[in-house]
Design a protein around this motif. Structure first.
Motif, PDB file in Angstrom:
ATOM      1  N   ILE A  20       0.855  -1.170  -0.043  1.00  0.00           N
ATOM      2  CA  ILE A  20      -0.481  -0.077  -0.278  1.00  0.00           C
ATOM      3  C   ILE A  20       0.791   1.883   0.280  1.00  0.00           C
ATOM      4  O   ILE A  20       1.918   1.924   0.511  1.00  0.00           O
ATOM      5  CB  ILE A  20      -1.229   0.181   0.969  1.00  0.00           C
ATOM      6  N   VAL A  21       0.884   2.035  -1.267  1.00  0.00           N
ATOM      7  CA  VAL A  21       1.874   3.063  -0.630  1.00  0.00           C
ATOM      8  C   VAL A  21       0.756   4.404  -1.558  1.00  0.00           C
ATOM      9  O   VAL A  21      -0.493   4.475  -2.194  1.00  0.00           O
ATOM     10  CB  VAL A  21       1.994   3.157  -2.256  1.00  0.00           C
ATOM     11  N   GLY A  22       0.707   5.574   0.174  1.00  0.00           N
ATOM     12  CA  GLY A  22       0.015   5.980  -0.335  1.00  0.00           C
ATOM     13  C   GLY A  22      -1.245   6.380  -0.409  1.00  0.00           C
ATOM     14  O   GLY A  22      -1.707   6.917  -0.205  1.00  0.00           O
ATOM     15  N   GLY A  23      -1.325   5.272   0.114  1.00  0.00           N
ATOM     16  CA  GLY A  23      -2.893   5.040   1.051  1.00  0.00           C
ATOM     17  C   GLY A  23      -3.543   4.271  -0.547  1.00  0.00           C
ATOM     18  O   GLY A  23      -4.734   3.464  -0.093  1.00  0.00           O
ATOM     19  N   HIS A  24      -2.668   3.634  -1.795  1.00  0.00           N
ATOM     20  CA  HIS A  24      -3.629   3.132  -2.496  1.00  0.00           C
ATOM     21  C   HIS A  24      -2.767   1.309  -2.849  1.00  0.00           C
ATOM     22  O   HIS A  24      -1.015   1.385  -2.645  1.00  0.00           O
ATOM     23  CB  HIS A  24      -2.999   3.982  -3.797  1.00  0.00           C
ATOM     24  N   PRO A  25      -3.204   0.555  -2.639  1.00  0.00           N
ATOM     25  CA  PRO A  25      -3.213  -0.665  -3.132  1.00  0.00           C
ATOM     26  C   PRO A  25      -2.527  -0.833  -4.519  1.00  0.00           C
ATOM     27  O   PRO A  25      -3.177  -0.108  -5.211  1.00  0.00           O
ATOM     28  CB  PRO A  25      -3.908  -1.669  -2.597  1.00  0.00           C
ATOM     29  N   ILE A  26      -1.400  -1.557  -4.594  1.00  0.00           N
ATOM     30  CA  ILE A  26      -0.820  -1.902  -5.652  1.00  0.00           C
ATOM     31  C   ILE A  26      -0.964  -3.264  -5.378  1.00  0.00           C
ATOM     32  O   ILE A  26      -0.306  -4.494  -5.269  1.00  0.00           O
ATOM     33  CB  ILE A  26       0.468  -2.086  -5.982  1.00  0.00           C
ATOM     34  N   LEU A  27      -2.564  -3.955  -6.630  1.00  0.00           N
ATOM     35  CA  LEU A  27      -2.395  -5.416  -6.778  1.00  0.00           C
ATOM     36  C   LEU A  27      -2.072  -5.213  -7.961  1.00  0.00           C
ATOM     37  O   LEU A  27      -3.084  -6.442  -8.723  1.00  0.00           O
ATOM     38  CB  LEU A  27      -3.872  -5.712  -6.368  1.00  0.00           C
ATOM     39  N   ASP A  30       3.059 -10.527  -8.476  1.00  0.00           N
ATOM     40  CA  ASP A  30       4.438 -11.239  -8.567  1.00  0.00           C
ATOM     41  C   ASP A  30       4.606 -11.628 -10.129  1.00  0.00           C
ATOM     42  O   ASP A  30       6.313 -11.935 -10.370  1.00  0.00           O
ATOM     43  CB  ASP A  30       5.088 -11.786  -7.443  1.00  0.00           C
ATOM     44  N   ASN A  31       4.232 -12.339 -10.797  1.00  0.00           N
ATOM     45  CA  ASN A  31       4.212 -13.219 -12.231  1.00  0.00           C
ATOM     46  C   ASN A  31       3.461 -12.375 -13.053  1.00  0.00           C
ATOM     47  O   ASN A  31       4.003 -12.524 -14.028  1.00  0.00           O
ATOM     48  CB  ASN A  31       3.251 -14.449 -11.705  1.00  0.00           C
ATOM     49  N   PHE A  35       4.511  -5.518 -15.878  1.00  0.00           N
ATOM     50  CA  PHE A  35       4.293  -3.729 -14.682  1.00  0.00           C
ATOM     51  C   PHE A  35       4.980  -4.822 -13.207  1.00  0.00           C
ATOM     52  O   PHE A  35       4.383  -6.032 -12.892  1.00  0.00           O
ATOM     53  CB  PHE A  35       2.909  -3.611 -14.601  1.00  0.00           C
ATOM     54  N   SER A  36       5.965  -4.537 -12.408  1.00  0.00           N
ATOM     55  CA  SER A  36       6.270  -4.256 -11.190  1.00  0.00           C
ATOM     56  C   SER A  36       6.258  -3.819 -10.111  1.00  0.00           C
ATOM     57  O   SER A  36       5.396  -2.678 -10.128  1.00  0.00           O
ATOM     58  CB  SER A  36       7.705  -4.473 -11.836  1.00  0.00           C
ATOM     59  N   LYS A  37       5.652  -4.391  -9.500  1.00  0.00           N
ATOM     60  CA  LYS A  37       5.283  -3.590  -7.464  1.00  0.00           C
ATOM     61  C   LYS A  37       6.202  -2.918  -7.342  1.00  0.00           C
ATOM     62  O   LYS A  37       5.760  -1.652  -7.075  1.00  0.00           O
ATOM     63  CB  LYS A  37       5.390  -4.365  -7.028  1.00  0.00           C
ATOM     64  N   LYS A  38       7.918  -3.023  -7.940  1.00  0.00           N
ATOM     65  CA  LYS A  38       8.463  -2.392  -7.223  1.00  0.00           C
ATOM     66  C   LYS A  38       8.595  -0.722  -7.829  1.00  0.00           C
ATOM     67  O   LYS A  38       8.846   0.073  -7.242  1.00  0.00           O
ATOM     68  CB  LYS A  38      10.219  -2.743  -7.315  1.00  0.00           C
ATOM     69  N   ASP A  39       8.782  -0.936  -9.358  1.00  0.00           N
ATOM     70  CA  ASP A  39       8.680  -0.134 -10.260  1.00  0.00           C
ATOM     71  C   ASP A  39       7.452   1.244  -9.814  1.00  0.00           C
ATOM     72  O   ASP A  39       7.925   2.167  -9.980  1.00  0.00           O
ATOM     73  CB  ASP A  39       8.383  -0.627 -11.892  1.00  0.00           C
ATOM     74  N   LEU A  40       6.273   0.582 -10.382  1.00  0.00           N
ATOM     75  CA  LEU A  40       5.337   1.194  -9.388  1.00  0.00           C
ATOM     76  C   LEU A  40       5.486   1.888  -8.473  1.00  0.00           C
ATOM     77  O   LEU A  40       4.650   3.420  -7.938  1.00  0.00           O
ATOM     78  CB  LEU A  40       3.792   0.329 -10.308  1.00  0.00           C
ATOM     79  N   TYR A 125      -4.997   0.308  -7.799  1.00  0.00           N
ATOM     80  CA  TYR A 125      -2.889   0.006  -8.882  1.00  0.00           C
ATOM     81  C   TYR A 125      -3.323  -0.999  -9.495  1.00  0.00           C
ATOM     82  O   TYR A 125      -2.969  -2.322  -8.817  1.00  0.00           O
ATOM     83  CB  TYR A 125      -1.438   0.959  -8.906  1.00  0.00           C
ATOM     84  N   CYS A 126      -3.635  -1.856 -10.931  1.00  0.00           N
ATOM     85  CA  CYS A 126      -3.298  -3.215 -10.993  1.00  0.00           C
ATOM     86  C   CYS A 126      -2.912  -3.077 -12.235  1.00  0.00           C
ATOM     87  O   CYS A 126      -3.626  -1.893 -13.268  1.00  0.00           O
ATOM     88  CB  CYS A 126      -5.012  -3.409 -11.019  1.00  0.00           C
TER      89      CYS A 126
END
Length: 142
Positions: A20-27, A30-31, A35-40, A125-126
């Motif tokens: 959760i970044v800035g109150g927004h989940p990054i869904l 890992d597969n 798009f990667s969780k890290k980059d977003l 974000y997904c």
């Protein structure tokens, strides 16, 4: 189904963690190869895009121009159902305030905004190619 952790959500089925970044989940899974969780996460943390968002309401958008008449009809049809209804807005870009205004007469309709773009006004974000939602989670999709 997701359970809430300190700074993440965790899938109860597969035990995958979503930040959760800035109150927004990054869904993002890992597969995910696009798009990667890290980059977003890094893009959201820089907040450089967020300062531009203050000016965006004054700049014409290149987003899809959603037809007001069709959306008003959609909201009136879905709002005629009983109970609270959840609608997923896919690829919301910067149209959150516009859609909120169109939805405002319908108190029982809740919009959930999603996009992959870190400069969008998303709730979540997904990747639309691999939605992290169970079938039947939403009553409608825009």
């Amino acid at each position: 189904m997701l359970s809430e952790g300190a700074e993440s959500l965790v899938c109860v089925k597969c035990d995958e963690s979503f930040p959760i970044v800035g109150g927004h989940p990054i869904l993002l899974s890992d597969n995910n190869k696009l798009f990667s969780k890290k980059d977003l996460s890094e893009a959201l943390l820089t907040k450089s895009n967020r300062s531009k968002n203050r000016l965006r309401k004054y700049i014409p958008t290149i987003s899809v121009d959603l037809s007001q008449d069709k959306l008003a009809l959609f909201f009136s049809l879905i709002a005629s159902q009983t109970g609270v209804l959840h609608v997923l807005v896919v690829g919301c870009g910067t149209q959150k305030s516009h859609l909120d205004n169109l939805r405002s007469p319908y108190d029982n309709v809740r919009l959930v905004y999603c996009d992959i773009d870190s400069s969008s006004w998303s709730d979540v974000y997904c990747d639309a190619h691999n939605f992290p939602f169970d079938c039947g989670s939403f009553d409608g999709v825009i």
